[in-house]
Structure formats: structure tokens, C-alpha cells
Design an enzyme around this catalytic site. Structure first.
Site, mmCIF file in Angstrom:
data_model
loop_
_atom_site.group_PDB
_atom_site.id
_atom_site.type_symbol
_atom_site.label_atom_id
_atom_site.label_comp_id
_atom_site.label_asym_id
_atom_site.label_seq_id
_atom_site.Cartn_x
_atom_site.Cartn_y
_atom_site.Cartn_z
ATOM 1 N N CYS A 153 -10.746 1.780 -9.902
ATOM 2 C CA CYS A 153 -11.764 1.448 -10.889
ATOM 3 C C CYS A 153 -11.961 -0.058 -10.964
ATOM 4 C CB CYS A 153 -11.322 1.943 -12.254
ATOM 5 S SG CYS A 153 -10.980 3.686 -12.293
ATOM 6 N N ARG A 166 -13.931 -1.526 -3.352
ATOM 7 C CA ARG A 166 -12.682 -0.932 -3.824
ATOM 8 C C ARG A 166 -12.735 0.595 -3.794
ATOM 9 N NH1 ARG A 166 -9.888 -4.594 -7.292
ATOM 10 N NH2 ARG A 166 -9.056 -2.850 -8.448
ATOM 11 N N TRP A 209 -13.074 5.346 -10.246
ATOM 12 C CA TRP A 209 -12.488 6.145 -9.164
ATOM 13 C C TRP A 209 -11.623 7.169 -9.872
ATOM 14 C CZ3 TRP A 209 -7.999 7.591 -6.598
ATOM 15 C CH2 TRP A 209 -8.212 8.082 -5.298
ATOM 16 N N ASN A 268 -9.431 0.630 -17.063
ATOM 17 C CA ASN A 268 -8.724 0.906 -15.804
ATOM 18 C C ASN A 268 -7.293 1.255 -16.174
ATOM 19 O OD1 ASN A 268 -10.986 0.086 -14.505
ATOM 20 N ND2 ASN A 268 -10.096 -1.742 -13.574
ATOM 21 N N GLY A 269 -6.702 2.197 -15.466
ATOM 22 C CA GLY A 269 -5.315 2.565 -15.763
ATOM 23 C C GLY A 269 -5.236 4.015 -16.183
ATOM 24 N N GLU A 279 4.616 10.562 12.806
ATOM 25 C CA GLU A 279 3.676 9.720 12.068
ATOM 26 C C GLU A 279 3.705 8.280 12.609
ATOM 27 O OE1 GLU A 279 1.236 10.054 10.253
ATOM 28 O OE2 GLU A 279 1.004 8.206 9.127
ATOM 29 N N LYS A 315 0.451 6.418 14.088
ATOM 30 C CA LYS A 315 -0.052 5.125 13.585
ATOM 31 C C LYS A 315 -0.298 4.176 14.755
ATOM 32 C CE LYS A 315 -1.249 5.661 10.411
ATOM 33 N NZ LYS A 315 -1.164 6.972 9.896
ATOM 34 N N GLU A 317 -3.317 5.321 16.862
ATOM 35 C CA GLU A 317 -4.597 5.178 16.163
ATOM 36 C C GLU A 317 -5.125 3.748 16.209
ATOM 37 O OE1 GLU A 317 -4.857 8.255 12.444
ATOM 38 O OE2 GLU A 317 -3.361 6.709 12.275
ATOM 39 N N HIS A 376 14.900 17.389 27.099
ATOM 40 C CA HIS A 376 14.205 18.510 27.730
ATOM 41 C C HIS A 376 12.857 18.087 28.290
ATOM 42 C CE1 HIS A 376 17.311 21.141 26.269
ATOM 43 N NE2 HIS A 376 17.127 20.677 25.035
ATOM 44 N N LYS A 404 -12.577 7.947 8.760
ATOM 45 C CA LYS A 404 -11.660 8.082 7.624
ATOM 46 C C LYS A 404 -11.622 9.519 7.123
ATOM 47 C CE LYS A 404 -8.892 6.635 4.514
ATOM 48 N NZ LYS A 404 -7.529 6.491 5.058
HETATM 49 C C1 G6P Z 1 -8.807 11.756 9.937
HETATM 50 C C2 G6P Z 1 -8.172 10.418 9.618
HETATM 51 C C3 G6P Z 1 -6.653 10.576 9.505
HETATM 52 C C4 G6P Z 1 -6.304 11.666 8.500
HETATM 53 C C5 G6P Z 1 -6.984 12.992 8.847
HETATM 54 C C6 G6P Z 1 -6.825 14.004 7.734
HETATM 55 O O1 G6P Z 1 -8.490 12.130 11.238
HETATM 56 O O2 G6P Z 1 -8.491 9.465 10.606
HETATM 57 O O3 G6P Z 1 -6.077 9.353 9.091
HETATM 58 O O4 G6P Z 1 -4.914 11.838 8.470
HETATM 59 O O5 G6P Z 1 -8.383 12.776 9.025
HETATM 60 O O6 G6P Z 1 -7.498 13.548 6.601
HETATM 61 P P1 G6P Z 1 -7.249 14.032 5.140
HETATM 62 O O7 G6P Z 1 -8.252 13.274 4.305
HETATM 63 O O8 G6P Z 1 -7.510 15.509 5.112
HETATM 64 O O9 G6P Z 1 -5.849 13.727 4.762
#
Ligand code: G6P
Length: 618
Positions: free
Chosen positions: A2, A27, A74, A100-101, A491, A495, A498, A514, A613
Site C-alpha cells: 500500500c 510498488r 494492496w 498502511n499496515g 529451488e 533461481k 531463471e 545414480h 511473473k
Molecule cells: C512463473 C514464475 C515463477 C513462479 C511460477 C508459479 O513461472 O516465473 O517464478 O514460481 O510462475 O507462479 P505462482 O504465482 O503460481 O506461484
């Protein structure tokens, strides 16, 4: 998150407020609104959606006046609707406020206010503040605000105007940022904002409020004071604060001074984890309270199986959830890629709970998997970050992560937010299924310490930067972990892939022999997750296998580790916590490592090629 902007001066407020709101757009927000205090009283315009829509509304019937407050919301409590957008008003529309908060005791206050006849028009926690201020108002706005705040548990940055005490804006802060913008020239004007970006078009002279402070803004200046001293029985304690001069440019300010949103979001994790836990941890009972699941107690108590479904990073969170729930709550768990689940013919017996995990709440595959589960009669839950998103709306219940908007495409704080929620969910179910109160209290104590421990992990940034320097030109990486650290290895590899476009794979450490072991030589860096847990000794054996083939090893270990540290090329230490929470701490250095490597390779960190995203197509 927010955003707040307010103006009092000699110019028309609306164009300045709209401009400020636009500066806050970066934001992330889902609704916006404006209140102008003028001779009519209070004029309010608000709407769900973009600021462009608010501009249209404002131009249809422009509110005139030189005092106003505005907000981008938000959603955290209540869906992102026009009704729930700020500003909020009291019954007589004489008081308007933006906030906000999170007001943690809003349910209790709402009940009390209803008893004295207040009617609520929104689902927000903020609306209680408007009614509370009206209830305590005796002619002076700052005193009413201070009196109302004594009843609030939670965090706030707020700005209030009232037609019953006109010509001023009252602002107060606790736990959410707030600053005053001072006029640069002779013009009599003052701004208030949650973020310096909102006022930068007009001034570089700002005064930052500290927690527990309240300020009264008039066109010709401001008075800053201690909220506690506004009780009429006490002399008011005024505060002198130095003016700060902002030298940064707007672009940098939007990122909070960080070079990329991703790094900003990595560093926001201590706060995001706090927010995920806020009001949800019960010390005495050693358990968690998750409001969005209250009405599903029966279904959760009789659940015989949980199926998680998700994509990408959220799928990794689900895998961690599988380890946690099976280990501590003793419930059988399955984890399915949403894209697979939706087209299989999944067996969903009675007493199955399907949990969709999604940062955005809009991922097409996850949504489709959820609908498929519903058609099959399952109880459906969501662990979602974006309030009011499709998944949040379509599930029977759920838990918001409250991580705040995530702008960098590569998910970081939303991931650790999901893990925090999964730990709370596990704790709640485990306590109903045999975990003792003493064990529960240990988990609660460890949760409380978690944000500070994440802060400590972040201190390793410089060291991780040096490691990145040595490996940024490598073409392949392997990530290894065991138990709940296997999904963290996945993960970490994701990262890196990506944002740096380096090929990386995550494996359960023992599975390496294996197949992937064939790849190991001196050009293959191996990142090993080896906290001092029940499988530590096993991981050491796996490390020996890598070493024997000349592989370079970067190990993430607990502080004070000796045995493994003596065998590897680089050591990143993270604080020790209970096994349930350790994955949250080991995930963070892998985010920093991927980030540092991507920066060194000159990659577009916040918007990596080919990625989106939120993937709302199949
Ligand atoms: C896209 C993004 C990833 C994310 C995935 C799932 O591929 O690039 O970073 O993990 O979607 O998104 P979600 O909003 O469902 O967590």
C-alpha cells in the site's frame, strides 16, 4: 504494498495526489482512492483497478480543495474491491483516513463497535479505525487519533482528515514507513507519504517519522509529537527532527536504494516472514491460529490425505510442505505439478484436502488443477500471496502469505513466505494430531526467532559475492540436499537457471551417484546443503564422492560447523534453528548466490528473458 500520499497547501490537491499515486504504482496495488476535505465536507473517489480509472472518476466530478489524502491499496484484509479501497470513513462521513499496515485486533474492535451501533461497510481492518476515531472525537482530531490508537494492536502508517476539525492532516506511525515532505520554496505546503518517491517531484526535503510519533500538518508547517503524550492530562512532548535531503534519483528510490527489485525483495524477507506470522502464533497453546481455515476445522481434522498442487517455485514450497506435514502431522501428502494434475485422472478419495500454492493466485495450470479437484469433491485450500486473486476466491478456505507485492520475476520473499505459512499449517495440524504442547511451544519460540536469523544470513551477501566472482563463468551447476533440503536444492538450481541462464540441476544428494556423478569434474561447481540435521553424516559421504572426482564444493552449513567445512572449497554459514524451519534459512543464501552470479554475467535480473511473473496461459 500500500502507498500513502497527502497534501495540504494552497494549490488544488487532486492533481498533486494523483501524481503522487502514480509515483507509487511501482510498488504494486489493486485499488486506489482519494479524499478531499473542503467546504462541502468530505469528497471521496475510489475504485478497484488502476490509477487511470481513478483519474477518469475524478475528472467526471472533480473534487475541489487544497487538503487531501490518497492511497494505493494492496489487499491484505478483504478482496480488492471499490468498497474496500481506502480512504475509509466513519458513519457521518466526517472523518476519512488512509492506512498502511495491519490492525491485528480488528475483529475484537469490530465486535465492540457494533455493540455501540456502528455499521461496517467494508471487509477491511482499516475501517475500524475510522469508527474508533469518530467514537473518541471531542473536537480535536489529533487527540481523537491518539486516543483511538491506544486501542490498536498492530502496525500503521496513517493519515487522517476531518471536516469537524478542518485545515489539518493528522498522521501517525508504528511499524509502517511514513515521512513528511517540506516545501522547497516559499510556498506554504506540506506533504505526507509512505515512500519518498511520492513527493520527489516537489521536494527533496523530508522528515522521517519514528514509531510512536504523530504529526499535525498545516499549510504553514507541522508539529511532531510523541503519540503517548497527547493524553489531555499530560503536557504534550514535541519532537525536533533533523531534515533529511534526498540525493537519489527516482529510479533508485523506487527500488529502495537497491540496484534490483530482486535484491530488495531478498532483503525484505525478515519483514515478510514477520508479516506471514503476524497474529497467527499462539505462545501459550504452542500452536498456530489461521483465520481462513476456522470454518474448515472438521474437514481438516478428518483429512486422511493432502495433495499439494503448484507450479515453479511454489511447487518447491509444496515439496517442503510434504516433508513437514508427514514428519510432524503424520498425514500422507502428495505433491503434483498442477499442469500434470489437471489432465490426469487423479484418484481423490473422500477426506482428501487439495492445497493449491501460488504467489500470484492466477497461474492458469494451478487454477485448472484446483477446479479439477473441486469437481472430484475434494476440500480445496489456497496458500496464496495476492489477496482476492482467482485461486483465493475459488478455494473453500486458505491462508494468505502476506509477503507484499513481488516485482522481480524470480520469486524470493514469496517463497520463504509460503514456507512460513506451511510451517504454521503444519504446527496447527500437528498439534491436533499428537504433537505435545511443549514441542509446539518450541516451534513457536523458533518461529519468533526466525526473522532475526534471516537478517543474519543476509549479512553473508559480501562473502557470497566473492564466491560468485569465482564461478560466474561456469556453464553447469549441481545442487544437492537431503530431506526437506532437497526441494531447496531444486529451488536454488531454478533461481540460477531463471536469472543467469546457467544450466543447473537439483538432486537429492544420495541420488547423485545414480547418474549426475558422471558429470562431475573440476568445471562442475556443486552446491551442497548440509545443515547439522539428522542426515548430516549422510551428506558428508555424498560430499566425499564429489571431492574424489575433483568437483568444487560450495557448502551451506550451520554456524560453528567444522567437519564438513574442512572438506569443501567454500562455506556459507547460516544460523541453526529447528529442523522444521531450517529450509527457510538455507534457501536465502542460494537466492543471493544466483543473484550475484546473474549480476556478474550482466543479465536482466528483474525481467529474465522468456519468463513471466504470472503465467495465466496454459
Ligand atoms: C512463473 C514464475 C515463477 C513462479 C511460477 C508459479 O513461472 O516465473 O517464478 O514460481 O510462475 O507462479 P505462482 O504465482 O503460481 O506461484
Amino acid at each position: 504494498m500500500c502507498g500513502i500520499i497527502g497534501y495540504i497547501g494552497s494549490q488544488e490537491a487532486v492533481p498533486l495526489l494523483i501524481e503522487g499515486l502514480k509515483r507509487l504504482e511501482y510498488r504494486g496495488y489493486d485499488s486506489a482512492g482519494i479524499a478531499v476535505q473542503n467546504a462541502i465536507g468530505m469528497e471521496i473517489r475510489k475504485c478497484a483497478g488502476k490509477i487511470a480509472r481513478l483519474e477518469e472518476l475524478v475528472s467526471e466530478r472533480p473534487p475541489c480543495g487544497t487538503i487531501g489524502i490518497a492511497h494505493t491499496r494492496w489487499a491484505t484484509h478483504g478482496a480488492p474491491t471499490t468498497q474496500n479501497a481506502h480512504p475509509h470513513v466513519d458513519a457521518g462521513r466526517t472523518i476519512a483516513l488512509v492506512h498502511n499496515g495491519i490492525i491485528e485486533n480488528s475483529d475484537v474492535l469490530r465486535r465492540q463497535l457494533r455493540e455501540i451501533g456502528c455499521e461496517f461497510r467494508t471487509e477491511t481492518d482499516t475501517e475500524v479505525m475510522a469508527h474508533l476515531i469518530a467514537a473518541t472525537f471531542e473536537g480535536n482530531l489529533e487527540q481523537a487519533v491518539a486516543a483511538a490508537l491506544t486501542q490498536i494492536v498492530g502496525t500503521y502508517g496513517l493519515a487522517v482528515v476531518s471536516s469537524r476539525d478542518p485545515g489539518k492532516i493528522v498522521v501517525a506511525k508504528r511499524g509502517a514507513p511514513l515521512l513528511l515532505g517540506l516545501s522547497e520554496n516559499d510556498e506554504k505546503a506540506m506533504f505526507v507519504a509512505s515512500d519518498v518517491a511520492a513527493v520527489l517531484g516537489h521536494t527533496r526535503k523530508v522528515v522521517y517519522l519514528d514509531d510512536g510519533e504523530l504529526a499535525v500538518l498545516r499549510a504553514d508547517g507541522y508539529a511532531l509529537m510523541d503519540i503517548g503524550s497527547l493524553d489531555p492530562s499530560e503536557p504534550t512532548r514535541f519532537i525536533e527532527r533533523e531534515i533529511s535531503h534526498i540525493a537519489w534519483d527516482l529510479d533508485r528510490i523506487e527500488r529502495g536504494g537497491y540496484p534490483h527489485f530482486m535484491l530488495k525483495e531478498i532483503f525484505e524477507q525478515p519483514v515478510a516472514i514477520c508479516d506471514a506470522m503476524r497474529g497467527r502464533v499462539l505462545e501459550e497453546e504452542g500452536t498456530a491460529r489461521l483465520g481462513g481455515l476456522y470454518h474448515l476445522s472438521e474437514e481438516l481434522n478428518s483429512a486422511q490425505r493432502i495433495i499439494f498442487t503448484a507450479c515453479g517455485t511454489s511447487w518447491h514450497a509444496a515439496l517442503v510442505g510434504e516433508y513437514l506435514l508427514e514428519e510432524y502431522a503424520r498425514i500422507p501428502v502428495e505433491v503434483e505439478y498442477a499442469s500434470e494434475f489437471r489432465y490426469r485422472n487423479p484418484v481423490i478419495p473422500a477426506n482428501t484436502v487439495v492445497v493449491a500454492i501460488s504467489q500470484s493466485g492466477e497461474t492458469a495450470d494451478t487454477l485448472a488443477a484446483l477446479r479439477e479437484a473441486k469437481r472430484n469433491g475434494a476440500t480445496t485450500l489456497g496458500i496464496v500471496n495476492v489477496v482476492g486473486s482467482s485461486i483465493a476466491r475459488e478455494t473453500d478456505g486458505g491462508v494468505y502469505a502476506h509477503s507484499g507485492p513481488e516485482i522481480g520475476v524470480a520469486s524470493t520473499k514469496a517463497f520463504t513466505g509460503q514456507l512460513t505459512v506451511l510451517a504454521l499449517f503444519t504446527l496447527m495440524l500437528a498439534r491436533r494430531r499428537g504433537m505435545s504442547i511443549l514441542e509446539g511451544r518450541e516451534v513457536v519460540a523458533a518461529l519468533r526467532e526466525l526473522p532475526e536469523k534471516v537478517e543474519r544470513v543476509l549479512e553473508a551477501q559480501e562473502q557470497i559475492d566473492q564466491i560468485a566472482e569465482a564461478y560466474s563463468s561456469h556453464r553447469n551447476f549441481l545442487y544437492l540436499g537431503r530431506g526437506a533440503h532437497f526441494p531447496i536444492a531444486l529451488e536454488g538450481a531454478l533461481k540460477l537457471k531463471e536469472i543467469s541462464y546457467i544450466h543447473a540441476e537439483g538432486y537429492p544428494a544420495a541420488e547423485m551417484k545414480h547418474g549426475p556423478i558422471a558429470l562431475i569434474d573440476e568445471d562442475m561447481p556443486v552446491v551442497v546443503l548440509a545443515p547439522d540435521d539428522s542426515v548430516y553424516a549422510k551428506v558428508i559421504s555424498n560430499v566425499e564422492e564429489v571431492k574424489a572426482r575433483g568437483g568444487k564444493i560450495i557448502a551451506v552449513v550451520n554456524e560453528g560447523d567444522r567437519e564438513l567445512s574442512a572438506k569443501v572449497d567454500h562455506v556459507i554459514s547460516v544460523p541453526r534453528t529447528i529442523e522444521m524451519l531450517q529450509p527457510i534459512l538455507t534457501a536465502v543464501p542460494l537466492q543471493l548466490l544466483a543473484y550475484a552470479i546473474a549480476v556478474k554475467r550482466g543479465c536482466s535480473v528483474d525481467q529474465p528473458r522468456n519468463l513471466a511473473k504470472s503465467v495465466t496461459v496454459e
